[in-house]
Design a protein around this motif. Structure first.
Motif, PDB file in Angstrom:
ATOM      1  N   ARG A 120     159.710  78.604 -61.551  1.00 50.29           N
ATOM      2  CA  ARG A 120     158.403  77.931 -61.524  1.00 50.29           C
ATOM      3  C   ARG A 120     157.438  78.649 -62.471  1.00 50.29           C
ATOM      4  O   ARG A 120     156.306  78.965 -62.118  1.00 50.29           O
ATOM      5  N   VAL A 121     157.919  78.885 -63.678  1.00 44.33           N
ATOM      6  CA  VAL A 121     157.158  79.700 -64.623  1.00 44.33           C
ATOM      7  C   VAL A 121     155.838  79.042 -65.010  1.00 44.33           C
ATOM      8  O   VAL A 121     154.787  79.691 -65.057  1.00 44.33           O
ATOM      9  N   ALA A 122     155.871  77.744 -65.291  1.00 41.52           N
ATOM     10  CA  ALA A 122     154.653  77.060 -65.726  1.00 41.52           C
ATOM     11  C   ALA A 122     153.564  77.155 -64.658  1.00 41.52           C
ATOM     12  O   ALA A 122     152.391  77.419 -64.962  1.00 41.52           O
ATOM     13  N   GLU A 123     153.939  76.965 -63.397  1.00 46.40           N
ATOM     14  CA  GLU A 123     152.971  77.074 -62.310  1.00 46.40           C
ATOM     15  C   GLU A 123     152.445  78.503 -62.202  1.00 46.40           C
ATOM     16  O   GLU A 123     151.246  78.729 -61.968  1.00 46.40           O
ATOM     17  N   GLY A 124     153.334  79.471 -62.388  1.00 50.52           N
ATOM     18  CA  GLY A 124     152.923  80.867 -62.310  1.00 50.52           C
ATOM     19  C   GLY A 124     151.936  81.241 -63.394  1.00 50.52           C
ATOM     20  O   GLY A 124     150.922  81.908 -63.134  1.00 50.52           O
ATOM     21  N   VAL A 125     152.198  80.827 -64.612  1.00 57.11           N
ATOM     22  CA  VAL A 125     151.278  81.106 -65.716  1.00 57.11           C
ATOM     23  C   VAL A 125     149.938  80.419 -65.468  1.00 57.11           C
ATOM     24  O   VAL A 125     148.874  80.994 -65.721  1.00 57.11           O
ATOM     25  N   ALA A 126     149.996  79.202 -64.946  1.00 57.88           N
ATOM     26  CA  ALA A 126     148.757  78.482 -64.639  1.00 57.88           C
ATOM     27  C   ALA A 126     147.959  79.216 -63.561  1.00 57.88           C
ATOM     28  O   ALA A 126     146.723  79.248 -63.601  1.00 57.88           O
ATOM     29  N   ALA A 127     148.644  79.831 -62.594  1.00 52.81           N
ATOM     30  CA  ALA A 127     147.955  80.592 -61.555  1.00 52.81           C
ATOM     31  C   ALA A 127     147.257  81.811 -62.155  1.00 52.81           C
ATOM     32  O   ALA A 127     146.113  82.128 -61.803  1.00 52.81           O
ATOM     33  N   VAL A 128     147.927  82.489 -63.067  1.00 46.61           N
ATOM     34  CA  VAL A 128     147.310  83.634 -63.738  1.00 46.61           C
ATOM     35  C   VAL A 128     146.086  83.183 -64.527  1.00 46.61           C
ATOM     36  O   VAL A 128     145.027  83.814 -64.486  1.00 46.61           O
ATOM     37  N   ALA A 129     146.227  82.079 -65.250  1.00 51.12           N
ATOM     38  CA  ALA A 129     145.113  81.560 -66.041  1.00 51.12           C
ATOM     39  C   ALA A 129     143.932  81.182 -65.144  1.00 51.12           C
ATOM     40  O   ALA A 129     142.763  81.424 -65.488  1.00 51.12           O
ATOM     41  N   ALA A 130     144.231  80.606 -63.968  1.00 51.05           N
ATOM     42  CA  ALA A 130     143.164  80.203 -63.052  1.00 51.05           C
ATOM     43  C   ALA A 130     142.422  81.420 -62.512  1.00 51.05           C
ATOM     44  O   ALA A 130     141.190  81.409 -62.371  1.00 51.05           O
ATOM     45  N   VAL A 131     143.158  82.480 -62.208  1.00 53.08           N
ATOM     46  CA  VAL A 131     142.511  83.703 -61.718  1.00 53.08           C
ATOM     47  C   VAL A 131     141.664  84.338 -62.815  1.00 53.08           C
ATOM     48  O   VAL A 131     140.528  84.778 -62.582  1.00 53.08           O
ATOM     49  N   ARG A 132     142.195  84.359 -64.034  1.00 53.77           N
ATOM     50  CA  ARG A 132     141.425  84.937 -65.138  1.00 53.77           C
ATOM     51  C   ARG A 132     140.130  84.150 -65.360  1.00 53.77           C
ATOM     52  O   ARG A 132     139.056  84.732 -65.541  1.00 53.77           O
ATOM     53  N   GLU A 133     140.214  82.840 -65.302  1.00 51.46           N
ATOM     54  CA  GLU A 133     139.017  82.015 -65.520  1.00 51.46           C
ATOM     55  C   GLU A 133     138.013  82.200 -64.387  1.00 51.46           C
ATOM     56  O   GLU A 133     136.799  82.292 -64.621  1.00 51.46           O
ATOM     57  N   ALA A 134     138.522  82.305 -63.155  1.00 57.68           N
ATOM     58  CA  ALA A 134     137.624  82.392 -62.001  1.00 57.68           C
ATOM     59  C   ALA A 134     136.962  83.756 -61.874  1.00 57.68           C
ATOM     60  O   ALA A 134     135.802  83.844 -61.448  1.00 57.68           O
ATOM     61  N   LEU A 135     137.662  84.836 -62.259  1.00 55.64           N
ATOM     62  CA  LEU A 135     137.142  86.174 -62.015  1.00 55.64           C
ATOM     63  C   LEU A 135     136.687  86.897 -63.270  1.00 55.64           C
ATOM     64  O   LEU A 135     136.087  87.966 -63.178  1.00 55.64           O
ATOM     65  N   GLY A 136     136.972  86.340 -64.418  1.00 54.58           N
ATOM     66  CA  GLY A 136     136.456  86.919 -65.645  1.00 54.58           C
ATOM     67  C   GLY A 136     137.263  88.103 -66.162  1.00 54.58           C
ATOM     68  O   GLY A 136     138.282  88.490 -65.583  1.00 54.58           O
ATOM     69  N   PRO A 137     136.775  88.716 -67.240  1.00 57.71           N
ATOM     70  CA  PRO A 137     137.557  89.740 -67.939  1.00 57.71           C
ATOM     71  C   PRO A 137     137.553  91.107 -67.268  1.00 57.71           C
ATOM     72  O   PRO A 137     138.377  91.961 -67.617  1.00 57.71           O
ATOM     73  N   ASP A 138     136.675  91.345 -66.311  1.00 56.05           N
ATOM     74  CA  ASP A 138     136.561  92.673 -65.714  1.00 56.05           C
ATOM     75  C   ASP A 138     137.433  92.869 -64.486  1.00 56.05           C
ATOM     76  O   ASP A 138     137.437  93.951 -63.905  1.00 56.05           O
ATOM     77  N   PHE A 139     138.151  91.840 -64.081  1.00 60.46           N
ATOM     78  CA  PHE A 139     139.049  91.922 -62.933  1.00 60.46           C
ATOM     79  C   PHE A 139     140.473  92.051 -63.448  1.00 60.46           C
ATOM     80  O   PHE A 139     140.938  91.218 -64.220  1.00 60.46           O
ATOM     81  N   ALA A 140     141.177  93.123 -63.042  1.00 63.02           N
ATOM     82  CA  ALA A 140     142.523  93.375 -63.560  1.00 63.02           C
ATOM     83  C   ALA A 140     143.544  92.486 -62.862  1.00 63.02           C
ATOM     84  O   ALA A 140     143.480  92.269 -61.651  1.00 63.02           O
ATOM     85  N   ILE A 141     144.486  91.973 -63.661  1.00 62.63           N
ATOM     86  CA  ILE A 141     145.560  91.124 -63.141  1.00 62.63           C
ATOM     87  C   ILE A 141     146.893  91.732 -63.540  1.00 62.63           C
ATOM     88  O   ILE A 141     147.146  91.992 -64.722  1.00 62.63           O
ATOM     89  N   MET A 142     147.746  91.967 -62.559  1.00 63.61           N
ATOM     90  CA  MET A 142     149.119  92.347 -62.804  1.00 63.61           C
ATOM     91  C   MET A 142     150.006  91.155 -62.473  1.00 63.61           C
ATOM     92  O   MET A 142     149.630  90.293 -61.670  1.00 63.61           O
TER      93      MET A 142
END
Length: 373
Positions: A156-178
């Motif tokens: 489910r790679v496409a959904e996973g990448v979309a989830a990462v993109a959604a978190v980045r958009e919602a929380l901005g550049p100062d929130f770290a994502i692993m």
């Protein structure tokens, strides 16, 4: 001082609703925990937990009557026992708990005392649609976390990448994502092949564009050349692995060949506290990071925290947290109080001597399915 008894309490917490962990072949309907207690003739008792301790009864005699403070001897004995099928590192954690109690100091102090607390990241368990994952990340930030880890399923790679993109958009550049791809090892029964290197290279490039802090376990442990390829092609994202790697010589090989940016050996599942401390120090001397895996229970979290804080691990510490499926109350059901971060988003090292474990004996009795005393 001598070890006079080693007791095991095997606990099982029913999970209703079940936990839909991304790495499990089937929903997890119960959560097991084995509590190890090492009793001494001086009345000091050490507590550890982590792996199942299956089959330990066959090697228990290797430790009875011995001085619990002889850590190096016990580590070597555990390694010989592990070779024949078990992973008995929770016993070492209990021994370190005794050492700290005898010394009157937290174990992290004995390991170097580099930090009194570490910034924690909310380590997720379940696969969630993009909007739901973004909302979960927002709630994690409200709880104090400065970072989160998202799972991506190989199917489910496409959904996973979309989830990462959604978190980045919602929380901005100062929130770290692993991001954890869970491709280095398998749960029992998961026989599917790992994603091939070409697809993994493409995925890591896409994650790098989303400013992911690290990509975890992207390849099987044996693919050292693949790990190095991912690092060389993606200088903007760190590559992390090693959480369940039981081979100290192989981890030394990783360090010698500069395979990873982040080393993640779990001290109660993989190589133990003493060995993890040595490997972590080597990683730090090579300007690489150490931040251990900690997906067991609160006792295992504490054992990993003491080592990481002792050597100056980081920059983040894994804190299993993905409500409502995975909460501190579920994870730490055997403790008097569940572990939680402070308002600054950091997990503090307990100031009590030893590991700082405080059991809820009523909960231990309630959820005990088997005891060997």
């Amino acid at each position: 001082m001598k070890i006079v008894a080693i007791t095991l309490d095997r606990l099982r917490l029913d999970l209703d609703p079940p936990l839909l962990a991304a790495w499990d072949p089937e929903p997890r309907r119960h959560f097991d925990a084995t509590i190890v207690r090492v009793h001494t003739d001086d009345g000091v008792t050490g507590i550890g937990s982590g792996d199942t301790m299956a089959g330990f009864e066959q090697v228990e005699h290797l430790f009875l009557g011995r001085n619990p403070l002889d850590i190096v001897r016990h580590v070597k004995a555990i390694e010989t026992a592990n070779f024949h099928g078990g992973r008995y590192w929770p016993l070492e954690a209990a021994l370190w708990d005794i050492v700290g109690k005898v010394a009157g100091l937290p174990v992290a102090t004995l390991f170097g005392n580099a930090a009194r607390s570490l910034p924690a990241y909310a380590s997720s368990a379940e696969l969630k649609p993009p909007q739901a994952r973004a909302e979960a990340a927002l709630r994690a930030r409200e709880a104090g976390f400065r970072a989160t880890k998202i799972r991506i399923d190989r199917d489910r790679v496409a959904e996973g990448v979309a989830a990462v993109a959604a978190v980045r958009e919602a929380l901005g550049p100062d929130f770290a994502i692993m991001v954890d791809l869970n491709q280095s090892w398998r749960m029992a029964g998961d026989t599917a092949a790992a994603t091939d290197l070409a697809k993994t290279r493409e995925l890591v490039r896409r994650l790098s564009e989303l400013d992911v802090f690290w990509v975890e376990e992207p390849l099987p442990y044996a693919d050292i050349d693949g790990f190095r390829t991912l690092r060389a092609e993606n200088p903007g994202v760190r590559i992390a692995a090693g959480e369940m790697h039981p081979s100290v010589p192989e981890l030394l090989r990783y360090l010698e060949h500069d395979v990873l940016d982040v080393y993640q050996m779990d001290v109660v599942l993989a190589v133990g506290m003493h060995r993890a401390r040595t490997l972590a120090e080597l990683a730090r001397l090579k300007h690489r990071a150490f931040t251990p895996h900690s997906w067991t229970n609160g006792i295992g979290v504490l054992a990993n925290l003491h080592v990481a804080a002792g050597v100056g691990g980081g920059p983040y510490f894994e804190f299993p947290y993905d409500p409502p499926g995975w909460t501190p109350e579920r994870r730490d059901f055997m403790l008097a109080e569940p572990l939680m971060i402070n308002p600054a988003g950091e997990l503090e090292v307990p100031t009590a001597p030893g590991l700082g474990v405080e059991l809820d004996e009523e909960a231990v009795s309630r959820w005990r399915i088997r005891s060997r005393r």
